[in-house]
Design an enzyme around this catalytic site. Structure first.
Site, PDB file in Angstrom:
ATOM      1  N   ASP A 164       2.077  -1.261   6.045  1.00  0.00           N
ATOM      2  CA  ASP A 164       1.755  -1.338   4.623  1.00  0.00           C
ATOM      3  C   ASP A 164       2.916  -0.780   3.816  1.00  0.00           C
ATOM      4  O   ASP A 164       3.858  -0.194   4.345  1.00  0.00           O
ATOM      5  CB  ASP A 164       0.475  -0.550   4.326  1.00  0.00           C
ATOM      6  CG  ASP A 164      -0.178  -0.930   2.992  1.00  0.00           C
ATOM      7  OD1 ASP A 164       0.351  -1.826   2.298  1.00  0.00           O
ATOM      8  OD2 ASP A 164      -1.205  -0.322   2.653  1.00  0.00           O
ATOM      9  N   LYS A 165       2.812  -0.966   2.515  1.00  0.00           N
ATOM     10  CA  LYS A 165       3.789  -0.462   1.552  1.00  0.00           C
ATOM     11  C   LYS A 165       3.026   0.123   0.386  1.00  0.00           C
ATOM     12  O   LYS A 165       1.932  -0.328   0.034  1.00  0.00           O
ATOM     13  CB  LYS A 165       4.695  -1.623   1.125  1.00  0.00           C
ATOM     14  CG  LYS A 165       5.333  -1.528  -0.241  1.00  0.00           C
ATOM     15  CD  LYS A 165       4.493  -2.220  -1.313  1.00  0.00           C
ATOM     16  CE  LYS A 165       5.217  -2.168  -2.653  1.00  0.00           C
ATOM     17  NZ  LYS A 165       4.363  -2.624  -3.766  1.00  0.00           N
ATOM     18  N   HIS A 166       3.604   1.154  -0.232  1.00  0.00           N
ATOM     19  CA  HIS A 166       3.004   1.726  -1.441  1.00  0.00           C
ATOM     20  C   HIS A 166       4.099   1.958  -2.460  1.00  0.00           C
ATOM     21  O   HIS A 166       5.168   2.472  -2.133  1.00  0.00           O
ATOM     22  CB  HIS A 166       2.293   3.043  -1.137  1.00  0.00           C
ATOM     23  CG  HIS A 166       1.683   3.680  -2.343  1.00  0.00           C
ATOM     24  ND1 HIS A 166       0.442   3.322  -2.831  1.00  0.00           N
ATOM     25  CD2 HIS A 166       2.146   4.626  -3.199  1.00  0.00           C
ATOM     26  CE1 HIS A 166       0.160   4.033  -3.910  1.00  0.00           C
ATOM     27  NE2 HIS A 166       1.184   4.828  -4.167  1.00  0.00           N
ATOM     28  N   SER A 167       3.825   1.575  -3.713  1.00  0.00           N
ATOM     29  CA  SER A 167       4.755   1.817  -4.808  1.00  0.00           C
ATOM     30  C   SER A 167       4.153   2.830  -5.767  1.00  0.00           C
ATOM     31  O   SER A 167       2.941   2.831  -5.999  1.00  0.00           O
ATOM     32  CB  SER A 167       5.054   0.515  -5.556  1.00  0.00           C
ATOM     33  OG  SER A 167       5.733   0.768  -6.768  1.00  0.00           O
ATOM     34  N   THR A 191      -1.962  -3.848  -8.666  1.00  0.00           N
ATOM     35  CA  THR A 191      -2.029  -5.037  -7.814  1.00  0.00           C
ATOM     36  C   THR A 191      -3.400  -5.691  -7.885  1.00  0.00           C
ATOM     37  O   THR A 191      -3.511  -6.925  -7.931  1.00  0.00           O
ATOM     38  CB  THR A 191      -1.681  -4.656  -6.366  1.00  0.00           C
ATOM     39  OG1 THR A 191      -0.335  -4.164  -6.326  1.00  0.00           O
ATOM     40  CG2 THR A 191      -1.793  -5.862  -5.442  1.00  0.00           C
ATOM     41  N   ARG A 240      -8.184  15.927 -11.582  1.00  0.00           N
ATOM     42  CA  ARG A 240      -6.771  16.142 -11.915  1.00  0.00           C
ATOM     43  C   ARG A 240      -6.391  15.357 -13.166  1.00  0.00           C
ATOM     44  O   ARG A 240      -5.604  15.818 -13.988  1.00  0.00           O
ATOM     45  CB  ARG A 240      -5.883  15.704 -10.749  1.00  0.00           C
ATOM     46  CG  ARG A 240      -5.915  16.651  -9.560  1.00  0.00           C
ATOM     47  CD  ARG A 240      -5.332  15.986  -8.322  1.00  0.00           C
ATOM     48  NE  ARG A 240      -3.994  15.494  -8.576  1.00  0.00           N
ATOM     49  CZ  ARG A 240      -3.471  14.403  -8.002  1.00  0.00           C
ATOM     50  NH1 ARG A 240      -4.194  13.678  -7.155  1.00  0.00           N
ATOM     51  NH2 ARG A 240      -2.252  14.034  -8.268  1.00  0.00           N
ATOM     52  N   SER A 262      -2.903  12.733  -2.129  1.00  0.00           N
ATOM     53  CA  SER A 262      -3.683  11.628  -2.690  1.00  0.00           C
ATOM     54  C   SER A 262      -3.208  10.289  -2.148  1.00  0.00           C
ATOM     55  O   SER A 262      -4.000   9.455  -1.703  1.00  0.00           O
ATOM     56  CB  SER A 262      -3.582  11.657  -4.217  1.00  0.00           C
ATOM     57  OG  SER A 262      -4.304  10.588  -4.784  1.00  0.00           O
ATOM     58  N   LYS A 287      -5.237   8.195   1.729  1.00  0.00           N
ATOM     59  CA  LYS A 287      -5.797   6.827   1.747  1.00  0.00           C
ATOM     60  C   LYS A 287      -5.063   5.953   2.753  1.00  0.00           C
ATOM     61  O   LYS A 287      -5.676   5.123   3.432  1.00  0.00           O
ATOM     62  CB  LYS A 287      -5.724   6.224   0.342  1.00  0.00           C
ATOM     63  CG  LYS A 287      -6.611   6.945  -0.670  1.00  0.00           C
ATOM     64  CD  LYS A 287      -6.668   6.224  -1.996  1.00  0.00           C
ATOM     65  CE  LYS A 287      -5.421   6.377  -2.826  1.00  0.00           C
ATOM     66  NZ  LYS A 287      -5.299   7.717  -3.434  1.00  0.00           N
ATOM     67  N   LYS A 288      -3.743   6.111   2.852  1.00  0.00           N
ATOM     68  CA  LYS A 288      -2.968   5.304   3.802  1.00  0.00           C
ATOM     69  C   LYS A 288      -3.284   5.701   5.244  1.00  0.00           C
ATOM     70  O   LYS A 288      -3.385   4.845   6.127  1.00  0.00           O
ATOM     71  CB  LYS A 288      -1.477   5.451   3.515  1.00  0.00           C
ATOM     72  CG  LYS A 288      -1.050   4.883   2.165  1.00  0.00           C
ATOM     73  CD  LYS A 288      -1.399   3.411   2.022  1.00  0.00           C
ATOM     74  CE  LYS A 288      -0.971   2.829   0.694  1.00  0.00           C
ATOM     75  NZ  LYS A 288      -1.381   1.411   0.525  1.00  0.00           N
TER      76      LYS A 288
END
Length: 441
Positions: free
Chosen positions: A81-84, A121, A169, A184, A188-189
């Protein structure tokens, strides 16, 4: 077991929290025994006193274990996966997931919605008629296995402690603290059961953390904590001093991604970031021998049409139109008003307040200030001028797609304000730094 207020006091006074205290606090977030006031006080204590790497890992793992943890060991290839960290004109996830799937990876991408000036997304995919962004786990697994990728939203049982703490937060001005950001994102990942993760950490005027040094610190923390938590992770620091694509807005960005997949249009900057992140994912999944080989594989996935085929398969499997790639105009909503916006003076684009461009999308109704705000998927801006480009009577700053004249006027004012016209400026490096578990390059 200590009282919750004792744990808060220890962090308030700068002490290192033992794993047991952190797990107890996260359990309390999950079962409700920790109050909102206590959660806010804890977040503020961390904001001022920080957490060392051991504490960050313990917090991340405890948040992961607060709910369901998926496993993908039954797949014939790695789950990647990827996260931005978010930006404007960044719809990389759509073509990227499909390209990695075409190279033998499996991409169970759990994404979020946009807030403030950044696009989400899921908001883009909600512009696709019929596409189910919240499928059940069985359908999610089926689509990942058969199409190689599935982009969906976070389910309620993945890292629920993070969902509760993030909401607190958000209203206590503690979102930006690195230990809580890291836990955070990564909880999740990790709960998604990945075998490898590529992080795209933005810096510049349109980034969540505009300052390069702060973005760099976040990237370093993400790579360190992820790898110490058992998730192989690389990070790229990428420039968001201008929109990544010349398009911003949900349905318009979907159409842009489709053009990229099919080869109808491929802009250099957008393509560079997509290929760079895809290459990192292939390396992490051991699907390429080195970075050059990985880049070649991703390039080939686009050139051959294999990435486009994977994307079409994913969309159809999740309820979207089977002919979306071929006939996007038949399915994507279109705004009734389409008009250009010109700069007040002619000249070269010297700088862009990219956050201001994102806020122009919000002014059109294409973004949200509060999580509950509705989204108009049809609106946005296309043909955005980039840094160094000449604008004038023949070349607008952009072409606005608006629902009504009031929206057009508000977005026009914001767009003009976001651009500074002057002497031509040189662009900085798009991919400024690469970080792995070994070193940065």
């Amino acid at each position: 077991m200590r009282l919750t207020q004792e744990i808060i006091a220890a962090k308030r006074d700068g002490a290192e929290l033992p794993d047991a205290d952190i797990c107890q606090f996260v359990d309390g977030l999950t079962d409700g025994s920790v109050t909102e006031g206590q959660a806010g006080a804890f977040a503020m204590a961390v904001y001022f006193n920080g957490m060392n790497e051991k504490e960050r890992v313990a917090l991340t793992l405890a948040m992961r274990d607060s709910g369901t943890v998926l496993h993908w060991d039954d797949l014939p290839g790695p789950a990647l996966d990827k996260h931005s960290t978010g930006g404007v004109g960044d719809t990389v996830s759509l073509p990227l997931a499909a390209a990695v799937a075409a190279c033998g990876g499996y991409v169970p991408m759990i994404s979020g919605r946009g807030l403030g000036h950044t696009g989400g997304t899921l908001d883009k995919l909600d512009a696709v008629p019929g596409y189910v962004t919240q499928p059940g786990v069985s359908l999610f697994r089926k689509v990942v296995r058969e199409a190689g990728c599935a982009i969906i939203g976070q389910t309620a049982d993945l890292a629920p402690a993070d969902k509760r703490l993030y909401a607190i937060r958000d209203v206590t001005a503690t979102v930006e603290t690195i230990p809580l950001l890291v836990s955070s994102i990564l909880s999740k990942k990790l709960a998604a059961g990945l075998h490898g993760l590529a992080m795209d950490v933005k810096f510049g005027s349109g980034a969540f953390l505009p300052d390069y040094a702060k973005a760099q610190a976040l990237a370093q923390a993400l790579v360190a904590v992820a790898n110490d938590s058992g998730l192989p992770t690389h990070a790229l620091l990428t420039d968001m001093d201008e929109p990544l694509a010349s398009v911003a807005g949900n349905a318009l960005e979907v159409a842009y991604a489709l053009d990229h997949l099919t080869g109808r249009r491929r802009e250099e900057r957008f393509h560079e970031v997509t290929v760079a992140l895809g290459a990192e994912m292939l390396l992490l999944g051991r699907l390429a021998a080195d970075l050059d080989a990985a880049r070649t594989k991703i390039e080939d996935a686009f050139a051959s049409g294999a990435a486009a085929e994977r994307f079409a398969r994913m969309v159809a499997a999740l309820g979207g139109p089977a002919d979306l790639l071929e006939m996007p105009a038949n399915h994507l909503a279109a705004a009734p008003i389409v008009k250009p916006v010109f700069a007040e003076i002619a000249g070269a684009v010297a700088a862009i307040d990219t956050r201001g461009v994102g806020l122009a999308i919000v002014a059109l109704g294409g973004g949200r200030v509060r999580p509950q705000d509705p989204i108009d998927h049809a609106v946005g801006i296309v043909e955005l001028a980039g840094i160094g480009e000449e604008v004038g009577p023949e070349r607008p700053l952009g072409i606005i797609h608006a629902r009504d004249e009031a929206g057009f006027a508000a977005a026009s004012a914001r767009l003009r304000k976001a651009y500074r016209i002057g002497e031509a400026a040189a662009r900085g490096r798009l991919v400024a730094e690469r970080m792995t578990e070994r070193a940065s390059t």
